[in-house]
Motif scaffolding. Structure first.
Motif, PDB file in Angstrom:
ATOM      1  N   ALA A  51       0.807  -1.218   0.000  1.00 48.17           N
ATOM      2  CA  ALA A  51       0.000   0.000   0.000  1.00 48.17           C
ATOM      3  C   ALA A  51       0.841   1.269   0.000  1.00 48.17           C
ATOM      4  O   ALA A  51       0.329   2.352  -0.307  1.00 48.17           O
ATOM      5  N   THR A  52       2.128   1.160   0.335  1.00 50.19           N
ATOM      6  CA  THR A  52       3.003   2.337   0.348  1.00 50.19           C
ATOM      7  C   THR A  52       3.787   2.494  -0.948  1.00 50.19           C
ATOM      8  O   THR A  52       4.537   3.467  -1.101  1.00 50.19           O
ATOM      9  N   LEU A  53       3.632   1.549  -1.869  1.00 51.71           N
ATOM     10  CA  LEU A  53       4.413   1.571  -3.108  1.00 51.71           C
ATOM     11  C   LEU A  53       3.676   2.330  -4.207  1.00 51.71           C
ATOM     12  O   LEU A  53       2.452   2.256  -4.318  1.00 51.71           O
ATOM     13  N   THR A  54       4.427   3.035  -5.038  1.00 57.06           N
ATOM     14  CA  THR A  54       3.839   3.589  -6.251  1.00 57.06           C
ATOM     15  C   THR A  54       3.556   2.447  -7.213  1.00 57.06           C
ATOM     16  O   THR A  54       4.064   1.323  -7.055  1.00 57.06           O
ATOM     17  N   ALA A  55       2.754   2.709  -8.226  1.00 59.72           N
ATOM     18  CA  ALA A  55       2.456   1.670  -9.214  1.00 59.72           C
ATOM     19  C   ALA A  55       3.730   1.172  -9.893  1.00 59.72           C
ATOM     20  O   ALA A  55       3.908  -0.037 -10.102  1.00 59.72           O
ATOM     21  N   ALA A  56       4.638   2.089 -10.213  1.00 65.47           N
ATOM     22  CA  ALA A  56       5.889   1.698 -10.868  1.00 65.47           C
ATOM     23  C   ALA A  56       6.749   0.851  -9.935  1.00 65.47           C
ATOM     24  O   ALA A  56       7.352  -0.151 -10.356  1.00 65.47           O
ATOM     25  N   ALA A  81      -5.919  -3.976  -3.720  1.00 63.70           N
ATOM     26  CA  ALA A  81      -6.138  -2.647  -4.293  1.00 63.70           C
ATOM     27  C   ALA A  81      -7.566  -2.217  -3.985  1.00 63.70           C
ATOM     28  O   ALA A  81      -8.431  -3.059  -3.702  1.00 63.70           O
ATOM     29  N   PRO A  82      -7.855  -0.917  -4.064  1.00 59.13           N
ATOM     30  CA  PRO A  82      -9.185  -0.426  -3.686  1.00 59.13           C
ATOM     31  C   PRO A  82     -10.329  -0.849  -4.608  1.00 59.13           C
ATOM     32  O   PRO A  82     -11.458  -0.985  -4.149  1.00 59.13           O
ATOM     33  N   VAL A  88      -7.769  -6.522 -10.937  1.00 59.98           N
ATOM     34  CA  VAL A  88      -7.670  -7.260 -12.201  1.00 59.98           C
ATOM     35  C   VAL A  88      -6.411  -6.839 -12.967  1.00 59.98           C
ATOM     36  O   VAL A  88      -5.703  -7.681 -13.540  1.00 59.98           O
ATOM     37  N   GLU A  89      -6.123  -5.536 -12.961  1.00 62.76           N
ATOM     38  CA  GLU A  89      -4.920  -5.061 -13.656  1.00 62.76           C
ATOM     39  C   GLU A  89      -3.649  -5.633 -13.043  1.00 62.76           C
ATOM     40  O   GLU A  89      -2.716  -6.027 -13.758  1.00 62.76           O
ATOM     41  N   TRP A  90      -3.610  -5.709 -11.700  1.00 63.89           N
ATOM     42  CA  TRP A  90      -2.427  -6.294 -11.061  1.00 63.89           C
ATOM     43  C   TRP A  90      -2.329  -7.791 -11.351  1.00 63.89           C
ATOM     44  O   TRP A  90      -1.231  -8.334 -11.508  1.00 63.89           O
ATOM     45  N   ALA A  91      -3.467  -8.463 -11.447  1.00 66.46           N
ATOM     46  CA  ALA A  91      -3.438  -9.885 -11.800  1.00 66.46           C
ATOM     47  C   ALA A  91      -2.930 -10.082 -13.226  1.00 66.46           C
ATOM     48  O   ALA A  91      -2.152 -11.006 -13.501  1.00 66.46           O
ATOM     49  N   ARG A  92      -3.352  -9.208 -14.122  1.00 63.70           N
ATOM     50  CA  ARG A  92      -2.862  -9.307 -15.504  1.00 63.70           C
ATOM     51  C   ARG A  92      -1.362  -9.055 -15.563  1.00 63.70           C
ATOM     52  O   ARG A  92      -0.627  -9.750 -16.287  1.00 63.70           O
ATOM     53  N   HIS A  93      -0.903  -8.071 -14.810  1.00 64.62           N
ATOM     54  CA  HIS A  93       0.534  -7.806 -14.779  1.00 64.62           C
ATOM     55  C   HIS A  93       1.288  -9.024 -14.237  1.00 64.62           C
ATOM     56  O   HIS A  93       2.339  -9.412 -14.785  1.00 64.62           O
ATOM     57  N   ALA A  94       0.767  -9.629 -13.186  1.00 71.04           N
ATOM     58  CA  ALA A  94       1.417 -10.810 -12.605  1.00 71.04           C
ATOM     59  C   ALA A  94       1.497 -11.941 -13.625  1.00 71.04           C
ATOM     60  O   ALA A  94       2.538 -12.594 -13.769  1.00 71.04           O
ATOM     61  N   PRO A 107     -13.177  -7.279  -1.795  1.00 69.41           N
ATOM     62  CA  PRO A 107     -13.161  -5.814  -1.780  1.00 69.41           C
ATOM     63  C   PRO A 107     -12.792  -5.279  -0.395  1.00 69.41           C
ATOM     64  O   PRO A 107     -13.311  -5.746   0.624  1.00 69.41           O
ATOM     65  N   VAL A 108     -11.885  -4.287  -0.372  1.00 70.85           N
ATOM     66  CA  VAL A 108     -11.314  -3.844   0.899  1.00 70.85           C
ATOM     67  C   VAL A 108     -11.777  -2.466   1.349  1.00 70.85           C
ATOM     68  O   VAL A 108     -11.550  -2.079   2.497  1.00 70.85           O
ATOM     69  N   SER A 109     -12.416  -1.709   0.469  1.00 70.38           N
ATOM     70  CA  SER A 109     -12.698  -0.317   0.802  1.00 70.38           C
ATOM     71  C   SER A 109     -13.989  -0.122   1.588  1.00 70.38           C
ATOM     72  O   SER A 109     -14.244   0.964   2.105  1.00 70.38           O
ATOM     73  N   TYR A 110     -14.813  -1.159   1.674  1.00 73.35           N
ATOM     74  CA  TYR A 110     -16.040  -1.096   2.468  1.00 73.35           C
ATOM     75  C   TYR A 110     -16.528  -2.524   2.663  1.00 73.35           C
ATOM     76  O   TYR A 110     -15.925  -3.472   2.158  1.00 73.35           O
TER      77      TYR A 110
END
Length: 293
Positions: A51-56, A81-82, A88-94, A107-110
């Motif tokens: 959670a403290t990391l930038t996307a890059a 992610a929120p 899904v984008e992080w899963a695709r990157h993985a 889901p983590v935001s609520y």
């Protein structure tokens, strides 16, 4: 057959004294853990301070661990992610980076409704990579109960669950209700979990003590309780820190004591008080003494 059997270390993210990601150190730590016998690595989880990391930074952390593993062990990537879109984008990157699977919170935001949880994992399943659902009702608003997990298990790519409720009875209930493999998530159930049927352990303290962690889990999984119990009792005071809010600071300090420093934690996580450091050091010294029956 389990997709991800054995001890998977939720690897920390090393930082320099200026709080920059130390990718070279991350590569070294990944290699060291593999050489010490761990069965897999999990970057970009809570212990990895995602959670403290930038996307890059986060993308490069994932790529660094996968490159360091070089196919020797599977890498399962945290996707927290929120929004569902970001997960899904992080899963695709993985998947594109060569990961063997992903670890995915609801889901983590609520506090989501059941149909929203199912839709969240349906979207993730569409990526086409094995998914370990992550149940952590201690820190997040959702409890993935055994009954709900049975529904999620019907999705094509949901193959397992990281069970972090702290209730070992959940292992039995999940295995009864579904065909998911269970990976114990709290270190202080590292013996009871595999005895109950967990085939994997996504671990924290083995960042510092990988050989002990692997030995303990394999003995417990084989039912060698007489061998596992003395080692477990020595490690247990350290394992309790894995379920505390300050787990990252505590485990990074254990790594420093083990001669494998990983630098500071990024704010808002601040250094531990001296009394806490002294308690961890005492527990660490007790843990590395020769095991006595």
């Amino acid at each position: 057959m389990a997709h991800f059997p054995g001890v998977y270390v939720a690897i920390v993210t090393p930082f320099t004294d200026q709080y920059e990601v130390d990718y070279q150190r991350l590569h070294e730590l990944s290699n060291w853990l593999i050489e010490k016998g761990v069965h897999g690595l999990v970057p970009a989880g809570s212990l990895g301070e995602y959670a403290t990391l930038t996307a890059a930074e986060r993308a490069k952390v994932v790529e660094t661990v996968i490159k360091a593993a070089a196919g020797r062990v599977p890498v399962v990537v945290g996707t927290g992610a929120p929004s569902t879109k970001q997960v899904v984008e992080w899963a695709r990157h993985a998947k594109e980076a060569g990961a063997a699977g992903v670890m995915a919170l609801p889901p983590v935001s609520y506090k989501p409704l059941e149909n929203e949880i199912i839709a969240h994992y349906e979207a993730l399943s569409g990526v086409g990579i094995p998914i370990i659902a992550y149940n952590n009702p201690r820190d997040y608003p959702t409890d993935l109960t055994p009954v709900l997990l049975a529904k999620l298990s019907k999705l094509e790519n949901v193959v397992g669950v990281k069970e972090f409720s702290g209730d070992v009875r959940r292992v039995h209930d999940i295995l009864r209700e579904s065909d998911l493999e269970v990976m114990i998530g709290v270190d202080d159930l590292a013996m009871e979990g595999p005895i109950a049927g967990a085939t994997g352990w996504i671990s924290g303290v083995p960042n510092a003590l990988p050989e002990q962690g692997v030995k303990l889990f394999e003995w417990a999984r084989a039912g060698k309780v007489d061998q596992a119990l003395p080692l477990y009792r020595q490690l247990l005071p350290l394992f309790h820190y894995d379920a505390s809010p300050q787990l990252v600071q505590a485990i990074k300090y254990m790594m420093e004591l083990a001669g494998q420093p990983a630098g500071p934690t990024r704010p808002p996580r601040l250094p531990l008080a001296q009394a806490d450091l002294a308690a961890i050091k005492q527990a660490y010294e007790d843990a590395v003494r020769p095991v006595t029956s």
